[in-house]
Design an enzyme around this catalytic site. Structure first.
Site, mmCIF file in Angstrom:
data_model
loop_
_atom_site.group_PDB
_atom_site.id
_atom_site.type_symbol
_atom_site.label_atom_id
_atom_site.label_comp_id
_atom_site.label_asym_id
_atom_site.label_seq_id
_atom_site.Cartn_x
_atom_site.Cartn_y
_atom_site.Cartn_z
ATOM 1 N N LYS A 76 -9.141 -66.707 -17.825
ATOM 2 C CA LYS A 76 -10.614 -66.724 -17.526
ATOM 3 C C LYS A 76 -11.327 -65.859 -18.803
ATOM 4 O O LYS A 76 -10.956 -64.743 -18.967
ATOM 5 C CB LYS A 76 -10.979 -66.082 -16.278
ATOM 6 C CG LYS A 76 -12.477 -66.286 -15.943
ATOM 7 C CD LYS A 76 -12.630 -65.969 -14.191
ATOM 8 C CE LYS A 76 -14.032 -66.132 -13.729
ATOM 9 N NZ LYS A 76 -14.385 -65.705 -12.511
ATOM 10 N N SER A 151 -16.784 -68.883 -9.565
ATOM 11 C CA SER A 151 -17.125 -68.769 -10.794
ATOM 12 C C SER A 151 -15.786 -68.986 -11.598
ATOM 13 O O SER A 151 -16.223 -69.390 -12.988
ATOM 14 C CB SER A 151 -17.455 -67.428 -11.420
ATOM 15 O OG SER A 151 -16.598 -66.542 -11.078
ATOM 16 N N SER A 175 -14.538 -66.472 -5.880
ATOM 17 C CA SER A 175 -14.610 -67.190 -7.232
ATOM 18 C C SER A 175 -13.123 -67.821 -7.870
ATOM 19 O O SER A 175 -12.985 -68.432 -8.607
ATOM 20 C CB SER A 175 -14.972 -66.244 -8.139
ATOM 21 O OG SER A 175 -16.428 -66.433 -8.070
#
Lengths: 484, 95, 482
Positions: A76, A151, A175
Site C-alpha cells: 500500500k 482505503s 480499511s
C-alpha cells in the site's frame, strides 16, 4: 501460476518449478496488462522488483530462503519505501521519494520479498471507496462499475485480480476488512500495536494498524510471520510475544464459542448479506462451533465516536504537510500564510480537508470536552462492551460491510452515508482488537465478507478459524471473470 | 450544531487550508451534517466514564540516551521544495 | 497610587542529554544547519517519537530538588500551531499531568531575609528549530538542528514582587539545575532562557491586574532591565487611566524597551490533546526513592554546611555556593591549603573573582586551579611568603608562569626568616636613623606603635618585601628599647 496462493508459490519456488525472476516477470506483465483498467497501482516497481527477484533467487540457491523469499507482494502506498515514491494517494506527496523504509517494508526486504509496486488508496487512507485518491478511483475486478472499497482498495483489487498474490493494507476504521469484503479476499487487521506503525504514514495514530490482504488465511498467517512484532521505533508497539501464526492453522475448532452481536444483524443490514453471513456461521457450526447471541450495546455510537477521534488525530497528524521540508508547494507564495494555505489547499483533496476541519473543530477551545473527550469516553464504553462479551465467547462473528461493492460515484458527495457504511468495522479499531474478513459468498455476483473479531493478540485463533472455514468452503478461490 | 460560513473560514484558517469562496457553503453544509452525525453521541450518558486515548492500557517504554542518527541532510533535502546553504526556505517571516 | 508588582517566570532549561527528547539525533550546539536533524526531528511522513529515558530522570531530579509532588502518571500532549521552525505543525509538550507538579524553593533577598517562591509545575517538551531572517534575501532560512532538543519548562507562581526578586529566583533555579547537572545553564547559547509575566495592582488589592508576557530574555541583567522597564510602562499607562492589554512583548536590550509582538498573538488556539503516538509515563515509587537517594548536596544545604564546617560568614557561604563549580573549587582549595578556609574564601571571593571578571572567564576556565591557589595559601600560612608577596605570586600564576612554589623559587620571593640576616638589616636602619630613634624613644608607649612603622617600612624596602614582618617587628621593639 498466477492463481496460486503464497503457500503454493512458496512450494513452487522451493521445488525449483519456477524462479523468482520468472514469477516476478509474470506478475509484472499482469500488472502492466490490467493496471490501465483497474488502476490499482500508483507505482509499479519494474526495475526494483526484478533486481530483488534476482537476489532472491541467489538467496534461495544459497539455501538462505525463508518461506516468502522471492514472492512478489504489493505494498500500500502508505508505507514509506526508501528511494521509491510514497504518495499516500495524495497530490501533496506526488513528488515525495521516501528517504527511508517503514519497519514493515524493512522486514519484508529482510525476508527477501519482492516489492512489485505501490498500491492505490484513498487519499491519506481517508475513505471507504478508493475514490478520494489523487490518482483516480480503483475499479473492483468483480464489476468495474463498482468500487473496491477503501482505503486499501488498490491492494484489495490487485489481489482479487491476481495482479499480485498478496498485498499489505492498513486499517484505521475498516480499511483492510471492508475492501477485502468487497473484493472477495482475506484481510486481517491485527491487534493495535502488533504490527509496527513506523514508516506507515499516519492517519489516526491510536487506530491505525497495518496487516495482510491475501487470498487465504494461511497466506495471511505467512505474512504475519514476517511483519508482526515489537519495534523499538514505535512507542505504541506491543512487547507481547509473537506467535508462529501458521502453527495453529489446522487446529480443530470443535467447541469454539461464537458470539453473534444482535446489533450486527439489525435493520441496517441488507437481507441478502445477512443470508450469506448466516450461512457462513452455519458452516462454522458444522465444524463444531457453537453460537450465542450477545450484545454490543454501544455499536451505533462507534460511528460518531470514530468520526471525532479519527479526524482529531488526523488534523494534527497532517499538519506536518506544510510544504517546508517536503510535499507540494504552491506557485509564488506571497507570504508565509499564503504558502501554508495554498499549498495545503491545493495538495489535499476534499475529503481530507473535510476531516482536517472537523478535527480542528472538535479540538478547538470550547468544544474539546463536548466532542473529543466525549468520544474518548464512548471509546471506553465500546472497549468494555467487547471485553464483557469476550468473557462469554471466544470470538465474535458478523458481517464486515453493510453491503456489497457500490457503484462508482454513488456516495462520493454524501460523506455521512459513506461514514455510516463503516458500522461493523470502526468499533474494532476503537477497541484495538484484531479482526479478519473472509470471503463468505456472493450477492449478485459481488463478494460478501464474514468478519471474525477476537480478543487482544489472538490473531492465531482468528487465522485458525478462518483457515478451517476456507478448508470447508470455496468462496475464496473464486476469481473474477477476465482475470482467471 | 451547524457551522456557518464564518466558522468554516475560521476553522480553515486554523488548519491553514485555503478554500475557494464558492465552496464555503458546500463545506458549511457537509461539515454541519457530519457534526449532526457526531452529536448522536449525546444520546448516551458518560458521566463517571474515564476517557481513553489508547485502546490498550500500556505505559511508555523509554529509550536509552544515545546518539544513533547520522547526518543525512543531503538525502532529506532532496524532497525539499526550496533550500539554500543547508537551510529550508520559506517566504520571509516578519516578526 | 501605590502600585504592587506581580511577577511570575517561565524558565526553559535545556536538559543536558546526548540525544534529543524523542530521537537519537545529537544535541550538540553549533553544528552546520540541519546536519543534526534526523527523520524524526524533521517530522517526515510516518516517523514516530520515542521518549528519552534520561529526560525523565532529569526532570524527576529537579522535581525532588524543589520538594515537588511527582504524579504517578504523566502524559504528553500536542500543542498545535503552524510555524516554519516547528516541523510537525505541533509541539510535543505536556498539558494535563506534567511530570513535576507543585513545588517550591527559597530565595535570599537583599535585606538578608528568605522568601519562598512556589513552582506551579515543570513539564517536558521539545524545542523548536531556528528561523534566520537575514542572509536569505526575501526568504527566511530554517535550521532544525535544535528541533527536538529536550526542555524542562519551569513555571513559577506569581510570587515575585520586584525585578530583583525575579532575578534572585532565576539565579536560584539556574544554580539548582547546574548543581543537578541536568542543564549546562549557558544563557548565550539559549540553554537557559526565561519568559516573564508582569502585572501591576494597587497595593492591598488581592485581584491580579492584566499581565503582559516578556519573551525570551537571555541574561540575568536583561531580566531585571526588561521587567523594570515594563513596570514603568505599565504604571505610566495605569496612572493615565489607561488599560493594560494582555499581550506578548519582546525586550530590546539595545533600546532598553519592550514592544508588542502582535504577530504572535493572532487567534492562538493550540488544540492540546494527548499525543496518540506516545503512551503515559508511569513513575514508580522505587524510582523516586532511588533518585532521591542519589541527589547531590544542593545549594542551601551546602551553604549551611560551609557555615558550620568552615566557620564562614553567611555572606561568604552564599557567594561560594551559588555555583557548584565555585563551591567545589573552594573545597579543593581548602584541602590543599591544609584547612585554611577563611583565607581561601577571601582569595576566591577577592583576587580570583576579580581576575575572572576582568578576563570574562568562568571559574571552570580559571588559569589558576584550586590546587594552585591552595598551594599558594599554604605558603602564606607557613610564612614562606607574606600576604603582600602572595599577590605577586597570584598574578604570576594567573599569567601561566607555574605554580606557587616554582614562582617563589624562580623569582626569589621567599621570605627572609633568618634571624641573623634580619638583625643585620635592623641594625643598619637603626644606625642610619638617629633622629627617628630619638623620637621613638622619647615618645610615650602608646604612640610608639605608630612610630615603629617608619623602621619597618625601611627594612621591608631594603629586603624587597621579603623580610618576615613579624620577626622584624619583634627585633625592632627589642633593639629600640632605650
Amino acid at each position: 501460476m498466477h492463481q496460486s496462493t503464497l503457500a503454493q508459490l512458496s512450494t513452487a519456488l522451493e521445488s525449483n518449478q519456477i524462479s523468482s525472476e520468472e514469477l516476478t516477470t509474470l506478475y509484472l506483465d499482469r500488472c502492466k496488462q490490467f493496471n490501465g483498467s483497474l488502476n490499482c497501482f500508483i507505482t509499479i516497481n519494474e526495475e526494483l522488483a526484478l533486481d530483488q527477484a534476482k537476489s532472491a533467487d541467489q538467496q534461495r540457491a544459497a539455501g538462505n530462503a525463508s518461506p516468502l523469499t522471492g514472492i512478489p507482494i504489493a505494498q500500500k502506498d502508505i508505507f514509506c519505501t526508501n528511494g521509491i515514491k510514497t504518495s499516500c494517494g495524495s497530490k501533496m506527496l506526488d513528488n515525495f521519494i521516501a528517504p527511508y523504509d517503514a519497519t514493515v517494508i524493512e522486514k519484508m526486504n529482510a525476508a527477501g520479498i519482492v516489492n512489485i509496486g505501490k498500491t492505490n488508496m484513498d487519499e491519506f487512507a481517508m475513505g471507504s471507496s478508493n475514490e478520494t485518491s489523487f490518482y483516480g478511483a480503483v475499479k473492483n475486478p468483480w464489476d468495474q462499475d463498482t468500487v473496491p472499497g477503501g482505503s486499501s482498495g488498490g491492494s484489495a483489487s490487485a489481489v482479487a485480480a491476481r495482479l499480485s498474490p498478496a498485498a499489505t493494507g492498513t486499517d484505521t476504521g475498516g480499511s483492510i476488512r471492508q475492501p477485502a469484503s468487497l473484493c472477495g479476499i482475506t484481510g486481517l487487521k491485527p491487534t493495535y500495536g502488533r504490527v509496527s506503525r513506523y514508516g506507515m504514514i499516519a492517519f489516526a495514530s491510536s487506530l491505525d494498524q497495518g496487516g495482510p490482504m491475501t487470498q487465504t488465511a494461511e497466506d495471511a498467517a505467512l505474512m504475519m510471520n514476517v511483519i508482526a512484532g515489537f519495534d523499538e521505533r514505535d512507542s505504541t508497539s506491543a512487547e507481547h510475544p509473537v506467535d508462529d501464526y501458521t502453527a495453529r492453522l489446522n487446529d480443530s475448532i470443535e467447541g469454539l464459542k461464537i458470539g453473534l452481536p444482535k446489533e450486527y444483524f439489525g435493520e441496517g443490514l441488507d437481507s441478502n448479506i445477512a443470508k450469506i453471513v448466516e450461512a457462513g456461521i452455519k458452516e462454522l457450526e458444522k465444524l463444531g462451533a457453537t453460537c450465542k447471541e450477545i450484545e454490543l450495546p454501544n455499536t451505533e455510537l462507534s460511528i460518531p465516536a470514530y468520526y471525532v477521534v479519527a479526524p482529531a488525530e488526523c488534523s494534527s497528524n497532517l499538519s506536518r504537510f506544510d510544504s517546508v521540508r517536503f510535499g507540494h508547494r504552491c506557485e509564488n507564495p506571497k507570504d508565509l500564510s499564503d504558502l501554508y494555505c495554498r499549498s495545503r489547499g491545493e495538495g489535499f483533496g476534499k475529503e481530507v480537508k473535510r476531516r482536517i476541519m472537523i478535527g480542528a473543530y472538535v479540538l478547538s477551545a470550547g468544544y474539546y470536552d463536548a466532542y473529543y473527550l466525549k468520544a474518548q469516553k464512548i471509546r471506553h464504553l465500546i472497549r468494555d462492551d467487547f471485553q464483557n462479551a469476550l468473557k462469554d465467547v471466544d470470538v465474535i462473528a458478523g458481517p464486515t460491510a453493510t453491503g456489497t461493492a457500490f457503484k462508482l460515484n454513488e456516495m462520493i458527495d454524501d460523506p455521512v452515508s459513506m461514514y455510516l457504511s463503516d458500522l461493523y468495522t470502526v468499533s474494532v479499531n476503537l477497541a484495538g482488537l484484531p479482526a479478519i474478513s473472509v470471503p463468505a459468498g456472493f450477492v449478485n455476483n459481488l463478494p460478501v465478507g464474514l468478519q471474525l473479531i477476537g480478543n487482544y493478540f489472538e490473531e492465531s485463533r482468528l487465522l485458525n478459524i478462518a483457515h478451517r472455514f476456507q478448508q470447508a468452503t470455496d468462496h475464496h478461490k473464486a476469481i473474477p471473470e477476465g482475470f482467471e | 450544531m451547524s457551522l456557518d460560513k464564518s466558522e468554516v473560514q475560521k476553522i480553515a484558517w486554523l488548519a491553514r487550508l485555503s478554500i475557494d469562496e464558492q465552496d464555503i457553503s458546500t463545506y458549511s453544509d457537509e461539515l454541519s451534517n457530519i457534526l449532526g452525525l457526531v452529536e448522536t453521541m449525546n444520546s448516551v450518558d458518560t458521566d463517571g466514564i474515564s476517557p481513553i486515548a489508547h485502546p490498550l492500557d500500556l505505559t511508555a517504554r523509554l529509550r536509552a540516551d544515545a546518539v544513533t542518527e547520522v547526518n543525512q541532510r543531503e538525502q532529506f533535502q532532496k524532497n525539499a521544495p526550496l533550500t539554500d546553504n543547508g537551510c529550508y526556505l520559506v517566504p520571509k517571516v516578519i516578526e | 497610587m501605590e502600585w504592587e508588582t506581580v511577577i511570575g517566570l517561565e524558565i526553559h532549561a535545556q536538559l543536558a542529554t546526548k540525544s534529543k527528547i524523542f530521537s537519537g539525533a545529537a544535541t550538540a550546539y553549533g553544528a552546520e544547519p540541519n546536519t543534526q536533524a534526523c527523520a524524526v526531528d524533521l517530522g517526515l511522513p510516518g516517523v514516530l517519537p520515542v521518549l528519552n529515558e534520561q529526560v525523565v530522570l532529569m526532570a524527576l531530579k529537579f522535581g525532588l530538588a524543589i520538594d515537588a509532588e511527582i504524579p504517578e502518571r504523566s502524559i504528553f500532549a500536542r500543542k498545535n500551531y503552524f510555524y516554519p521552525d516547528l516541523p510537525k505543525g505541533y509541539q510535543i509538550s505536556q498539558f494535563e499531568l506534567p511530570i513535576v507538579s507543585r513545588g517550591n524553593l527559597d530565595i535570599q533577598l537583599e535585606d538578608g531575609t528568605t522568601k519562598t517562591v512556589g513552582v506551579t509545575r515543570a513539564h517536558l517538551e521539545e524545542d523548536a528549530g531556528k528561523s534566520m531572517h537575514e542572509g536569505f534575501g526575501d526568504q527566511t532560512g530554517i535550521d532544525l538542528n535544535r528541533a527536538g532538543t529536550p526542555l524542562l519548562e519551569i513555571v513559577s507562581e506569581p510570587d515575585m514582587r520586584s525585578a530583583k526578586e525575579a532575578v534572585a529566583y532565576m539565579k536560584k533555579v539556574h544554580s539548582i539545575v547546574r548543581y543537578l547537572e541536568i542543564c549546562d545553564g549557558n544563557m548565550q547559547e539559549g540553554s537557559f532562557r526565561c519568559d516573564a509575566n508582569v502585572s501591576m495592582r494597587p497595593r492591598g488589592q488581592e485581584e491580579f491586574g492584566t499581565r503582559t508576557e516578556l519573551k525570551n530574555i537571555n541574561s540575568f541583567r536583561f531580566v531585571e532591565q526588561a521587567i523594570n522597564i515594563e513596570i514603568e510602562r505599565q504604571i505610566d499607562i495605569l496612572e493615565d487611566g489607561g488599560k493594560i492589554i494582555q499581550e506578548t512583548r519582546l525586550y530590546d536590550p539595545n533600546k532598553n524597551e519592550t514592544r508588542s509582538m502582535r504577530s504572535k498573538e493572532e487567534a492562538n488556539d493550540y488544540r492540546y490533546f494527548p499525543d496518540p503516538d506516545l503512551l503515559p509515563v508511569q513513575i514508580e515509587a522505587d524510582l523516586i526513592k532511588k533518585i532521591r537517594s542519589e541527589l547531590p548536596e544542593l545549594p542551601n544545604a551546602k551553604k549551611k554546611r560551609f557555615i558550620d564546617q568552615f566557620k564562614l560568614s553567611d555572606y561568604d557561604s552564599g557567594v561560594l555556593t551559588a555555583q557548584k563549580e565555585m563551591a567545589d573549587y573552594f573545597e579543593t582549595c581548602v584541602k590543599t591549603a591544609k584547612g585554611e578556609a577563611k583565607l581561601s574564601a577571601n582569595w576566591i571571593a577577592g583576587d580570583l573573582s576579580a581576575s575572572l571578571n576582568k578576563d570574562n572567564k568562568d571559574i571552570t576556565e580559571s588559569p589558576v586551579s584550586a590546587e594552585m591557589l591552595g598551594g599558594m595559601i599554604r605558603r602564606i600560612k607557613d610564612d614562606t611568603i607574606s600576604g603582600k608577596i602572595a599577590k605577586q605570586v597570584f598574578e604570576a600564576m594567573w599569567n601561566g608562569e607555574g605554580d606557587a612554589d616554582s614562582i617563589i623559587e624562580s623569582k626569589g620571593l621567599k621570605q627572609v626568616t633568618d634571624t641573623g640576616a634580619i638583625e643585620k638589616l635592623v641594625d643598619v636602619v637603626i644606625a642610619n636613623s638617629p633622629d627617628q630613634v630619638a623620637q621613638y624613644q622619647s615618645a610615650p608607649e602608646d604612640k610608639q606603635g605608630k612610630l615603629i612603622g617608619y623602621f619597618i617600612g625601611q627594612i621591608m624596602k631594603q629586603s624587597q618585601g621579603k623580610a618576615n614582618p613579624k620577626q622584624v617587628n619583634e627585633l625592632l621593639k627589642e633593639k629600640l628599647k632605650a
